[in-house]
Design a protein around this motif. Sequence first.
Motif, short mmCIF file in Angstrom:
data_model
loop_
_atom_site.label_atom_id
_atom_site.label_comp_id
_atom_site.label_asym_id
_atom_site.label_seq_id
_atom_site.Cartn_x
_atom_site.Cartn_y
_atom_site.Cartn_z
N SER A 1 0.83 -1.21 0.00
CA SER A 1 0.00 0.00 0.00
C SER A 1 0.86 1.26 0.00
CB SER A 1 -0.93 0.01 1.21
OG SER A 1 -0.20 -0.05 2.42
N LEU A 2 1.96 1.24 0.77
CA LEU A 2 2.84 2.40 0.81
C LEU A 2 3.55 2.59 -0.53
CD1 LEU A 2 4.03 4.72 2.43
CD2 LEU A 2 5.80 3.16 3.28
N ALA B 1 2.42 1.72 -3.40
CA ALA B 1 1.42 2.22 -4.34
C ALA B 1 1.19 3.72 -4.17
CB ALA B 1 0.10 1.47 -4.14
N GLU B 2 1.25 4.19 -2.91
CA GLU B 2 1.05 5.62 -2.66
C GLU B 2 2.24 6.44 -3.16
OE1 GLU B 2 -0.96 9.09 -1.32
OE2 GLU B 2 -1.54 7.08 -1.99
N TYR B 3 3.45 5.94 -2.96
CA TYR B 3 4.62 6.61 -3.51
C TYR B 3 4.50 6.71 -5.04
CZ TYR B 3 7.69 7.00 0.58
OH TYR B 3 8.27 7.37 1.76
N ARG C 1 1.82 6.65 -6.81
CA ARG C 1 0.71 7.55 -7.19
C ARG C 1 1.16 9.01 -7.18
NH1 ARG C 1 -2.82 11.02 -5.28
NH2 ARG C 1 -1.97 10.91 -3.16
N VAL C 2 1.87 9.41 -6.12
CA VAL C 2 2.30 10.81 -6.02
C VAL C 2 3.38 11.13 -7.05
CG1 VAL C 2 3.22 12.59 -4.50
CG2 VAL C 2 1.66 10.88 -3.59
N SER D 1 3.09 16.54 -0.24
CA SER D 1 2.90 15.16 0.20
C SER D 1 3.72 14.88 1.45
CB SER D 1 3.32 14.18 -0.90
OG SER D 1 3.35 12.86 -0.40
N LEU E 1 4.88 12.14 2.24
CA LEU E 1 5.75 11.01 1.95
C LEU E 1 7.21 11.40 1.78
CD1 LEU E 1 3.60 9.03 -0.66
CD2 LEU E 1 3.97 8.45 1.75
#
Length: 347
Positions: A54-55, A57-59, A61-62, A94, A96
């Motif tokens: 999930s992490l 995927a978020e990286y 995405r951004v 973000s 992140l």
Amino acid sequence: MKNFPLFTIVVAILCTSCDKKEKATEIATTPSEKFCIVIHGGAGTILKENMSDSLEAEYNRVLDLAVSKGYEILKNGGTSLDAVTQAIMILEDSPLFNAGKGAVFTNEGKNELDASIMDGKSKAAGSVASVTRVKNPITLARAIMEVSEHVMMVGLGAEKFAEQNGIELVDPSYFFTEKRWEGLQKAKEREKIELDHAAAINYDLLIKNQKFGTVGCVALDKKGNIAAGTSTGGMTNKRYGRVGDAPIIGAGTYADNATCGVSATGWGEFFIRNVVAYDIAAQMQYKKVTLGEAAKETIQKKVPEMGGDGGIIAIDKEGNIVMEFNTAGMYRAAIDINGKKIIEIYK
């Protein structure tokens, strides 16, 4: 006497002392509309086994959002400066990444932000260091470049300039994230253990294992102009008003239409001492090597030989993209002159 079109006469004159086919092709070519963009979100010990799906995927995405927004500006005829600014703002917003919202904490528990930007056409540049209330430091760096007669501003003076020029300011609490706060506590615990086993404080040793990172972008627009920018929260647990390479023109950021644009990420002290961003451009100019060759020489040889690590992203005047790093990973994404998109994290 026949009347020849002016264009024919110009081509004939220019071709008299060189290869006709090569020069004629050059003259007939319309202004280049090559455009491309590359971004990074920091380099370091980034291992897949330490990353949840999930992490990751978020990286991704951004990174995708930032590089796509910047590319859209270029595609619509916008400037490389606008593309770089927009892409970096997205990364700064973000949590992140270690810039803007996701900035790490100093030893005093503050978030001190640095950024820089450079225009490869005019060689104009702007940078800012040690600000605590500027929501998007890259916008302040650009304002310093475009509005003031200076290149670099720091601290309270830079924030006063930001306020006078309509740059968005926030309460310092905006930058607080639980993840970065926990990172500071762990760094202090590790520091205490190291100090308990040391006869004296060696600051270089203390910071060596602290997490660091940066975000950056380089873009080439349809008019052939290159721009580069970099933004960071610095190094976890840093002291004494320490400033790294990100706001230093020539170290963390450099752009020159004649050669390339570069944004760096890594252990800033070594990137400053090696003048990394400029060194890559200088090798291209004076040694006549390619962007890839210059980047490899600097990142795989010069920086490690001193004991540093990190990476760079860069674009040359022909639109060639390089993403070179000597760490386990680097958050990065690019869209090349053919429109091909790349998003990668690991080596």
